[in-house]
Design an enzyme around this catalytic site. Structure first.
Site, short mmCIF file in Angstrom:
data_model
loop_
_atom_site.label_atom_id
_atom_site.label_comp_id
_atom_site.label_asym_id
_atom_site.label_seq_id
_atom_site.Cartn_x
_atom_site.Cartn_y
_atom_site.Cartn_z
N ASN A 1 0.82 -1.20 0.00
CA ASN A 1 0.00 0.00 0.00
C ASN A 1 0.86 1.27 0.00
OD1 ASN A 1 -2.41 1.52 0.12
ND2 ASN A 1 -3.36 -0.10 1.35
N HIS B 1 24.25 2.07 10.95
CA HIS B 1 25.44 2.92 10.91
C HIS B 1 26.19 2.79 12.23
CE1 HIS B 1 24.05 4.66 7.17
NE2 HIS B 1 22.85 4.75 7.72
N GLY C 1 -0.33 -1.18 9.19
CA GLY C 1 0.09 0.18 8.86
C GLY C 1 1.09 0.76 9.84
N THR D 1 12.00 -5.39 16.03
CA THR D 1 13.44 -5.36 16.28
C THR D 1 14.06 -6.75 16.28
OG1 THR D 1 13.11 -5.48 18.67
CG2 THR D 1 13.20 -3.27 17.70
N LYS D 2 13.22 -7.79 16.44
CA LYS D 2 13.70 -9.17 16.48
C LYS D 2 12.78 -10.03 15.61
CE LYS D 2 15.47 -8.99 21.20
NZ LYS D 2 16.49 -8.32 21.35
N LYS E 1 0.06 -13.81 20.37
CA LYS E 1 -0.84 -14.95 20.21
C LYS E 1 -0.23 -15.94 19.23
CE LYS E 1 -5.59 -16.00 18.85
NZ LYS E 1 -6.85 -15.44 18.37
#
Length: 185
Positions: free
Chosen positions: A84, A114, A141, A164-165, A182
Site C-alpha cells: 500500500n 550505521h 500500517g 526489532t527481532k 498470540k
C-alpha cells in the site's frame, strides 16, 4: 579485494559513497520517480517499472504510489503481493518478500545500520543485515522492520509495531518493541 557492493550485500562494513553504489541508487531512484509519476490506470507500465526496480517480482504484484527504494537490486518479491501507499525500503542487502503478502500504508523496512561511534559515522560507513518476510504475512500500517529481522510464514504484525527481532511463524505480534501476543497454530 572485495568491492564495496560485495561488502554491503554480505553484511560487512562498507563505504556508502562508493561510486558504484551511488550510481545504483541514482538509477533506482530515477526509475522509482517514473513509477511514482505513472497513471494509476497504466498497470502495464507500472508492472514494467516494478520489474526494472527490483531483482525479482512475481505475478500479481501491486504496489501503490508513492514508493521509495534505496537499491532495488537486492529485493525479491513472490506472487500475490500487495504493498500500500508510502512504502519505504532501504535494501542495502537482501530483502525477500514471500507469496501472499499484504503490506499496509506507511510501512518501512530498513536493512541499513550505521556506526555508533561518531568518528566512524563521519567516515560514511554502513552495514546491513537482511530482512525476510515469509509467505501469507500481513504487516499492519506504520510498521518499521529493522535489520536482520525474519517474519515467519502466516504472521500478522499489528499496526504501528517496531519489529526489532525475528517473529516465529503463525503468530500475531505487535508493539514497540514488537512481541508475540498470540500463537495461531
Amino acid at each position: 579485494m572485495r568491492t564495496e557492493r560485495e561488502k554491503m550485500v554480505s553484511g560487512e562494513w562498507y563505504w556508502i559513497n562508493d561510486p558504484e553504489l551511488v550510481e545504483i541508487r541514482y538509477k533506482t531512484r530515477e526509475t522509482v520517480d517514473k513509477f511514482n509519476a505513472t497513471s494509476p490506470r497504466d498497470a502495464d507500465l507500472k508492472d514494467t517499472l516494478q520489474q526494472q526496480i527490483f531483482a525479482e517480482v512475481g505475478t500479481n504484484v501491486h504496489i501503490e504510489k508513492p514508493l521509495r527504494v534505496d537499491y532495488g537490486v537486492n529485493t525479491k518479491m513472490g506472487n500475490n503481493v500487495f504493498i500500500n501507499f508510502n512504502f519505504v525500503l532501504l535494501d542495502c542487502c537482501p530483502v525477500t518478500i514471500g507469496n501472499n503478502v499484504f503490506i499496509a500504508p506507511n510501512v518501512q523496512m530498513y536493512t541499513a545500520t550505521h556506526p555508533l561511534d561518531l568518528e566512524e559515522r563521519k567516515a560514511h560507513q554502513g552495514q546491513a543485515a537482511p530482512i525476510t518476510i515469509g509467505n501469507d504475512v500481513w504487516i499492519g500500517g506504520g510498521c518499521i522492520i529493522l535489520p536482520g529481522v525474519t517474519i515467519g510464514d502466516g504472521c500478522t504484525i499489528g499496526a504501528g509495531s517496531v519489529v526489532t527481532k525475528s517473529i516465529p511463524p503463525h503468530t500475531v505480534a505487535f508493539g514497540n518493541p514488537c512481541k508475540v501476543q498470540k500463537q495461531l497454530r
